[in-house]
Design an enzyme around this catalytic site. Structure first.
Site, PDB file in Angstrom:
ATOM      1  N   TYR A 167      16.980  -2.554  -1.023  1.00  0.00           N
ATOM      2  CA  TYR A 167      16.423  -2.636   0.328  1.00  0.00           C
ATOM      3  C   TYR A 167      17.419  -3.418   1.199  1.00  0.00           C
ATOM      4  O   TYR A 167      17.969  -4.444   0.759  1.00  0.00           O
ATOM      5  CB  TYR A 167      15.056  -3.332   0.274  1.00  0.00           C
ATOM      6  CG  TYR A 167      14.592  -3.793   1.627  1.00  0.00           C
ATOM      7  CD1 TYR A 167      14.351  -2.869   2.646  1.00  0.00           C
ATOM      8  CD2 TYR A 167      14.423  -5.139   1.919  1.00  0.00           C
ATOM      9  CE1 TYR A 167      13.954  -3.284   3.900  1.00  0.00           C
ATOM     10  CE2 TYR A 167      14.020  -5.558   3.179  1.00  0.00           C
ATOM     11  CZ  TYR A 167      13.798  -4.624   4.164  1.00  0.00           C
ATOM     12  OH  TYR A 167      13.413  -5.039   5.413  1.00  0.00           O
ATOM     13  N   LYS A 205       3.342  -2.788   2.127  1.00  0.00           N
ATOM     14  CA  LYS A 205       3.426  -1.348   1.905  1.00  0.00           C
ATOM     15  C   LYS A 205       2.161  -0.814   1.208  1.00  0.00           C
ATOM     16  O   LYS A 205       1.079  -0.987   1.716  1.00  0.00           O
ATOM     17  CB  LYS A 205       4.710  -1.047   1.122  1.00  0.00           C
ATOM     18  CG  LYS A 205       5.962  -1.728   1.699  1.00  0.00           C
ATOM     19  CD  LYS A 205       6.270  -1.233   3.090  1.00  0.00           C
ATOM     20  CE  LYS A 205       7.494  -1.802   3.781  1.00  0.00           C
ATOM     21  NZ  LYS A 205       8.064  -3.071   3.437  1.00  0.00           N
ATOM     22  N   ASP A 207      11.995  -5.687  -8.138  1.00  0.00           N
ATOM     23  CA  ASP A 207      11.261  -5.386  -6.905  1.00  0.00           C
ATOM     24  C   ASP A 207      10.474  -4.103  -7.181  1.00  0.00           C
ATOM     25  O   ASP A 207      11.050  -3.026  -7.321  1.00  0.00           O
ATOM     26  CB  ASP A 207      12.257  -5.212  -5.753  1.00  0.00           C
ATOM     27  CG  ASP A 207      11.552  -5.015  -4.418  1.00  0.00           C
ATOM     28  OD1 ASP A 207      10.446  -4.448  -4.404  1.00  0.00           O
ATOM     29  OD2 ASP A 207      12.115  -5.414  -3.385  1.00  0.00           O
ATOM     30  N   ARG A 222      -0.826 -24.919   3.517  1.00  0.00           N
ATOM     31  CA  ARG A 222       0.464 -24.392   3.021  1.00  0.00           C
ATOM     32  C   ARG A 222       0.501 -24.374   1.494  1.00  0.00           C
ATOM     33  O   ARG A 222       1.299 -23.665   0.881  1.00  0.00           O
ATOM     34  CB  ARG A 222       1.613 -25.241   3.618  1.00  0.00           C
ATOM     35  CG  ARG A 222       2.997 -24.851   3.185  1.00  0.00           C
ATOM     36  CD  ARG A 222       4.077 -25.254   4.196  1.00  0.00           C
ATOM     37  NE  ARG A 222       3.931 -26.613   4.694  1.00  0.00           N
ATOM     38  CZ  ARG A 222       4.325 -27.719   4.051  1.00  0.00           C
ATOM     39  NH1 ARG A 222       4.879 -27.621   2.860  1.00  0.00           N
ATOM     40  NH2 ARG A 222       4.164 -28.909   4.580  1.00  0.00           N
TER      41      ARG A 222
HETATM   42  C1  LIG Z   1      11.763  -2.439  -1.600  1.00  0.00           C
HETATM   43  C2  LIG Z   1      11.502  -3.465  -0.545  1.00  0.00           C
HETATM   44  N1  LIG Z   1      11.544  -4.764  -0.881  1.00  0.00           N
HETATM   45  C3  LIG Z   1      11.327  -5.746   0.036  1.00  0.00           C
HETATM   46  C4  LIG Z   1      11.064  -5.432   1.354  1.00  0.00           C
HETATM   47  C5  LIG Z   1      10.850  -6.548   2.351  1.00  0.00           C
HETATM   48  O1  LIG Z   1       9.500  -6.660   2.637  1.00  0.00           O
HETATM   49  P1  LIG Z   1       8.906  -7.266   4.004  1.00  0.00           P
HETATM   50  O2  LIG Z   1       9.285  -6.322   5.107  1.00  0.00           O
HETATM   51  O3  LIG Z   1       7.447  -7.334   3.735  1.00  0.00           O
HETATM   52  O4  LIG Z   1       9.547  -8.611   4.173  1.00  0.00           O
HETATM   53  C6  LIG Z   1      10.984  -4.085   1.749  1.00  0.00           C
HETATM   54  C7  LIG Z   1      10.687  -3.740   3.143  1.00  0.00           C
HETATM   55  O5  LIG Z   1      10.776  -2.587   3.544  1.00  0.00           O
HETATM   56  C8  LIG Z   1      11.220  -3.085   0.772  1.00  0.00           C
HETATM   57  O6  LIG Z   1      11.172  -1.774   1.078  1.00  0.00           O
END
Ligand SMILES: Cc1ncc(COP(=O)(O)O)c(C=O)c1O
Length: 407
Positions: free
Chosen positions: A124, A223, A198, A60
């Site tokens: 998001y 992604k 982000d 961890r």
């Molecule tokens: C811009 C953005 N940030 C964070 C996330 C969250 O990521 P995860 O699904 O890997 O937890 C997403 C998921 O689609 C996203 O599009």
């Protein structure tokens, strides 16, 4: 990383960044499938625990397969940037089990009860829900302002001295709004806020938020960074190494949202072709956007690369290219959206983005089916809106599939 590629280019870092020689001379860093590590002696255990000797302790807390990909992503986010003394910018990255785990770790490392976050509306959905449903229970609240209106942002900060952190998502999911990183970060810094970004949609290939002095960058590595849809993951990258090595590391370890060696290996493997993939994703997306904009069944296309997008100029200023995600509105509303999805033969109906194959989703009938219609439309998610993550297939095959599905 070996000395010979210290000044390497971006593509070279995608392949070699973070790699160190492996004791069994394996070409690629293996998947270290181990939950714990051994000590030669009690004295060595004491030294490693005290931080006097380098060494792994427990899964961890760290893992060699994970380390390599953390260092690679830190190098890509820092690529070509300098610190205040003119030296190459040093960043530290910590890999997590998901993008949400990474965002949560960053927020909990920086905020305490009574603090507020200033952010914008089009985040998001998971981040938005975290701000709406989880953080208020811990005494942390969000102030939502239109980040296109910098006067309103500054007025909101001045009006409330409990605002401690500014969170930016640009381009935002799913509206593709693009806001000014340089101006917003400068405002945040002027008022001593922690500024976080982000960078999932843009990736360091298209935009490097650390150029504007921000404190933390997060990604859903699920992604474009992974690129093949093989593993969920997330990463927090920070410029304050002291803070990263203390409070952020501690929060990460205690929350237990760590990644694992197998998924880190898949991410690292995907990153080896990251630059080439992004180039093709972007050029295909541009052609798809142009095609859709001229199609009679399409009402409107939201793509930052089109002059018709309200944030087109902003995107040109801070991004290398408009990226590979777009959305479009079908003239026939909800029924047209469902029919279009059912007609697709090549493009895949799925809700993620950033994979080699083209992914298409119809939010009104899937991800947002439970959201009341008026609210959904207020968020910009109309009945006929289709979101598309353009893949790297042969462009004519993507266009032919869209054309037949639209007819
Ligand atoms: C811009 C953005 N940030 C964070 C996330 C969250 O990521 P995860 O699904 O890997 O937890 C997403 C998921 O689609 C996203 O599009």
């Amino acid at each position: 990383m070996s000395k010979k590629i210290n000044d390497a280019g971006f593509e070279t870092l995608c392949i070699h960044g973070g790699h160190t020689a492996e004791s069994n001379r394996a070409h690629l860093t293996p998947i270290y499938a181990t939950s714990t590590y051994t000590f030669d002696s009690a004295e060595q255990a004491i030294a490693i625990f005290k931080g006097e000797e380098k060494g792994y302790i427990y899964g961890r807390f760290g893992n060699p397969t994970i380390d390599e990909v953390e260092q690679k992503i830190a190098l890509l986010e820092a690529y070509g940037l300098k610190d205040a003394n003119g030296n190459p910018l040093q960043l530290k990255a910590i890999l997590h089990a998901s993008g949400m785990a990474a965002i949560t770790c960053m927020l909990l490392s920086n905020l305490k009860a009574g603090d507020k976050i200033i952010t914008h509306q089009s985040l998001y959905g998971g981040t938005q829900e975290m701000l709406d449903k989880i953080l208020p229970n811990l005494g942390i609240e969000a102030v939502i302002v239109d980040f296109h209106d910098h006067n309103a942002v500054e007025a909101a900060i001045k009006a409330d001295n409990t605002i401690k952190l500014m969170h930016i998502e640009t381009p935002a999911n799913p509206t593709l709004q693009c806001v000014d990183l340089q101006a917003l970060s400068a405002l945040g810094k002027k008022h001593n806020l922690i500024v976080t970004v982000d960078n999932t949609f843009a990736t360091p290939y298209l935009q490097q938020p650390f150029k504007y002095d921000v404190d933390f960058v997060m990604h859903s590595t699920t992604k474009f960074l992974n690129g093949h849809g093989t593993a969920v993951g997330g990463i927090v990258i920070g410029r304050d190494l002291q803070k990263m090595n203390t409070v952020v590391t501690k929060t990460h370890r205690l929350l237990g949202g760590n990644s694992n060696a197998f998924e880190a290996f898949l991410l690292n493997n995907g990153l080896r072709t990251f630059s080439l993939r992004m180039e093709r994703h972007c050029s295909n997306a541009e052609k798809v956007a142009t095609f859709l904009e001229q199609h009679p069944a399409v009402e409107r296309v939201n793509y930052l690369g089109l002059a018709s997008h309200p944030d087109h100029e902003m995107a040109k200023k801070q991004m290398k290219h408009a990226g590979a995600v777009l959305s479009f509105e079908l003239k026939g509303g909800f029924d047209a959206g469902v029919k279009f999805i059912n007609n697709l033969k090549l493009c895949v109906s799925a809700v993620s983005l950033g994979t080699c194959d083209t992914l298409i989703s119809h939010p009104a009938s899937t991800t947002h089916v439970g959201v009341p219609r008026e609210k959904r439309i207020e968020f910009g998610i109309t009945d006929g809106l289709i979101r598309m993550s353009v893949g790297i297939e042969t462009i004519d095959d993507i266009l032919n599939d869209l054309n037949q599905a639209l007819s």
